[in-house]
Write a protein that holds these residues in place. Structure first.
Motif, short mmCIF file in Angstrom:
data_model
loop_
_atom_site.label_atom_id
_atom_site.label_comp_id
_atom_site.label_asym_id
_atom_site.label_seq_id
_atom_site.Cartn_x
_atom_site.Cartn_y
_atom_site.Cartn_z
N GLN A 267 -32.08 3.93 38.23
CA GLN A 267 -31.44 4.08 39.52
C GLN A 267 -30.29 5.10 39.43
OE1 GLN A 267 -32.67 2.45 42.26
NE2 GLN A 267 -34.25 1.73 40.82
N TRP A 268 -30.12 5.89 40.48
CA TRP A 268 -29.01 6.83 40.50
C TRP A 268 -27.69 6.10 40.35
CZ3 TRP A 268 -29.25 11.83 39.79
CH2 TRP A 268 -30.41 12.54 40.16
N LYS A 269 -26.81 6.64 39.51
CA LYS A 269 -25.51 6.02 39.26
C LYS A 269 -24.42 7.09 39.38
CE LYS A 269 -23.00 3.17 35.91
NZ LYS A 269 -23.10 2.46 34.61
N SER A 270 -23.36 6.76 40.10
CA SER A 270 -22.22 7.65 40.24
C SER A 270 -21.21 7.36 39.13
CB SER A 270 -21.55 7.45 41.60
OG SER A 270 -20.34 8.16 41.68
N ILE A 271 -20.80 8.41 38.42
CA ILE A 271 -19.81 8.26 37.35
C ILE A 271 -18.58 9.09 37.71
CG2 ILE A 271 -19.27 8.62 34.91
CD1 ILE A 271 -22.88 8.40 35.91
N SER A 272 -17.46 8.43 37.90
CA SER A 272 -16.19 9.10 38.18
C SER A 272 -15.38 9.21 36.89
CB SER A 272 -15.40 8.33 39.24
OG SER A 272 -16.05 8.39 40.49
N LEU A 273 -14.88 10.42 36.63
CA LEU A 273 -14.17 10.70 35.39
C LEU A 273 -12.80 11.28 35.71
CD1 LEU A 273 -17.21 12.42 33.68
CD2 LEU A 273 -16.29 10.18 33.01
N PRO A 274 -11.77 10.44 35.86
CA PRO A 274 -10.42 10.96 36.09
C PRO A 274 -9.96 11.81 34.90
CG PRO A 274 -10.53 8.58 36.46
CD PRO A 274 -11.81 8.98 35.78
N THR A 275 -9.08 12.75 35.16
CA THR A 275 -8.58 13.60 34.07
C THR A 275 -7.89 12.77 32.98
OG1 THR A 275 -6.54 13.99 35.32
CG2 THR A 275 -8.31 15.62 35.53
N SER A 276 -7.39 11.60 33.35
CA SER A 276 -6.67 10.76 32.39
C SER A 276 -7.56 10.24 31.26
CB SER A 276 -6.00 9.58 33.10
OG SER A 276 -6.97 8.79 33.77
N VAL A 277 -8.89 10.27 31.45
CA VAL A 277 -9.77 9.74 30.39
C VAL A 277 -10.12 10.80 29.36
CG1 VAL A 277 -10.75 8.10 32.03
CG2 VAL A 277 -11.99 10.23 31.55
N PHE A 278 -9.70 12.04 29.60
CA PHE A 278 -9.99 13.12 28.65
C PHE A 278 -8.76 13.39 27.80
CE2 PHE A 278 -12.91 13.91 32.18
CZ PHE A 278 -14.11 14.08 31.51
N SER A 279 -8.95 13.45 26.50
CA SER A 279 -7.84 13.71 25.59
C SER A 279 -7.95 15.11 24.99
CB SER A 279 -7.84 12.67 24.46
OG SER A 279 -9.05 12.76 23.71
N SER A 280 -6.80 15.63 24.58
CA SER A 280 -6.76 16.87 23.78
C SER A 280 -7.43 18.05 24.45
CB SER A 280 -7.39 16.63 22.40
OG SER A 280 -6.76 15.57 21.74
N VAL A 281 -7.23 18.21 25.75
CA VAL A 281 -7.78 19.37 26.44
C VAL A 281 -6.71 19.95 27.36
CG1 VAL A 281 -8.72 17.98 28.34
CG2 VAL A 281 -9.71 20.23 27.85
N ARG A 282 -6.62 21.28 27.38
CA ARG A 282 -5.70 21.95 28.30
C ARG A 282 -6.40 22.08 29.66
NH1 ARG A 282 -5.15 25.57 23.78
NH2 ARG A 282 -3.19 25.24 22.65
N LEU A 283 -6.07 21.20 30.58
CA LEU A 283 -6.78 21.17 31.86
C LEU A 283 -6.76 22.52 32.56
CD1 LEU A 283 -5.77 17.71 33.34
CD2 LEU A 283 -8.02 18.41 32.53
N SER A 284 -5.64 23.22 32.54
CA SER A 284 -5.53 24.50 33.24
C SER A 284 -6.38 25.59 32.60
CB SER A 284 -4.07 24.95 33.30
OG SER A 284 -3.57 25.20 31.99
N GLU A 285 -6.87 25.35 31.36
CA GLU A 285 -7.71 26.33 30.67
C GLU A 285 -9.17 25.88 30.60
OE1 GLU A 285 -6.77 29.37 29.29
OE2 GLU A 285 -4.98 29.00 30.48
N THR A 286 -9.52 24.83 31.32
CA THR A 286 -10.88 24.30 31.28
C THR A 286 -11.89 25.33 31.75
OG1 THR A 286 -10.12 22.03 31.66
CG2 THR A 286 -12.42 22.51 32.19
N ASP A 287 -12.99 25.48 31.02
CA ASP A 287 -14.06 26.37 31.47
C ASP A 287 -15.45 25.83 31.16
OD1 ASP A 287 -13.87 26.79 28.72
OD2 ASP A 287 -13.10 28.83 28.90
N LEU A 288 -15.54 24.59 30.70
CA LEU A 288 -16.85 24.01 30.40
C LEU A 288 -16.77 22.49 30.54
CD1 LEU A 288 -19.39 25.63 29.50
CD2 LEU A 288 -19.01 24.77 27.20
N PHE A 289 -17.83 21.92 31.12
CA PHE A 289 -17.99 20.47 31.23
C PHE A 289 -19.34 20.13 30.62
CE2 PHE A 289 -19.67 16.95 34.08
CZ PHE A 289 -18.96 15.93 33.46
#
Length: 317
Positions: A267-289
């Motif tokens: 079944q289709w499932k929605s996954i929400s990923l707040p920025t707070s769950v990501f560690s050790s990443v420069r958010l302003s320099e993000t270029d890949l998910f």
């Protein structure tokens, strides 16, 4: 619809000033050749860019929109021109997000529009043309929308990033070789007509896909709080893991793994990923998910509706 460029220029001249002159002055501070050429999309890396053919290419503000215009006699021939553009600051070349749109043919050249949702974020663009069996590409130019003279955004920023109705251009298998199997589109989407289809072959236990759609400026200038994605598998239980990556594929790469995972089924499932769950990443320099799917192959996965979460009022999962 015919271009309004000739009409506007005629009207401007008739009321006592030169629109062309004003546009040229604005372009001198807000639109220029990129000082150091970046990395082109893979289809355009075989031949060097041709400055002489595209020397007159420039962008100007026309009716509240940024309008790249390339005056050329090729418009009178059986030539096809395409505008390629990337909304982001210069750099991030190994993981830059490119989009493209056909250019309209006028009697004097080719023109197009650059959708602009943020006056502070640069847009890098180039033109590719097919004519008489030859392919030519321009050097890259960079537009600073506010400096060019655009008074307000020409389009509203919309946090919906990907629905796959336009294909898979910004998605690929991680660390894939040039001749590797390409990602494909499947029916049975969560919404719309298309979803991304991903396979784990027999004898394998995981596969990772990645996209350049999520950009650092989404967090820096648009105040996004995270990302949401819809996923499902073909029926077998499986797990998905997620990363945001900054300065991808460079010596300064930093990968932030999400502290949460997703258990998937048919079944289709929605996954929400707040920025707070990501560690050790420069958010302003993000270029890949990236998304890693884990299961005993053979297994199939489906991906749809990537969007930012934050201040926007969007339909709830």
């Amino acid at each position: 619809m015919k271009s309004l460029r000739p009409i506007i220029l005629t009207v401007a001249a008739s009321i006592g000033y030169s629109f062309a002159c004003v546009a040229t002055q604005a372009a001198s501070t807000g639109d220029a050749w990129l000082a150091k050429t970046g990395i082109y999309p893979s289809a355009f890396r075989k031949a060097p860019p041709d400055l002489e053919t595209f020397r007159a290419l420039k962008a100007e503000v026309l009716l509240g929109e940024i309008s790249p215009f390339w005056p050329t006699s090729l418009a009178k021939q059986n030539a096809i021109a395409t505008l390629w553009f990337s909304v982001d600051y210069a750099g991030h070349w190994p993981a830059r997000d490119w989009r493209h749109t056909p250019m309209s043919k006028l009697t004097t050249g080719f023109e197009s529009k650059l959708p602009t949702s943020d006056l502070s974020v640069p847009i890098i663009y180039f033109v590719a043309v097919e004519s008489a069996g030859k392919s030519l590409v321009s050097p890259m130019r960079i537009v600073l929308p506010g400096k060019l003279g655009l008074q307000k955004p020409s389009t509203i920023f919309w946090p919906f990033l990907e629905g796959f109705e336009e294909g898979t251009d910004s998605w690929q298998l991680a660390k894939a070789k040039p001749d590797a199997e390409r990602l494909s589109i499947a029916a049975g989407a969560h919404s719309g007509d298309a979803a991304l289809h991903v396979r784990i072959p027999a004898g394998k236990q995981s596969v990772t896909i990645e996209t350049t759609r999520v950009r650092g400026w989404h967090f820096h200038t648009q105040s996004a709080d995270g990302v949401r994605i819809w996923l499902k598998t073909s029926g077998k239980n499986a797990t998905a893991r997620f990363k945001l990556i900054s300065n991808a594929r460079t010596d300064g790469e930093q990968a932030g793994s999400a502290s949460i995972t997703a258990e998937l089924n048919g079944q289709w499932k929605s996954i929400s990923l707040p920025t707070s769950v990501f560690s050790s990443v420069r958010l302003s320099e993000t270029d890949l998910f990236s998304i890693e799917f884990i299961a005993d192959g053979p297994a199939e996965f489906f991906v749809d509706d990537l969007q930012l979460i934050g201040r926007w009022k969007l339909p709830q999962p």
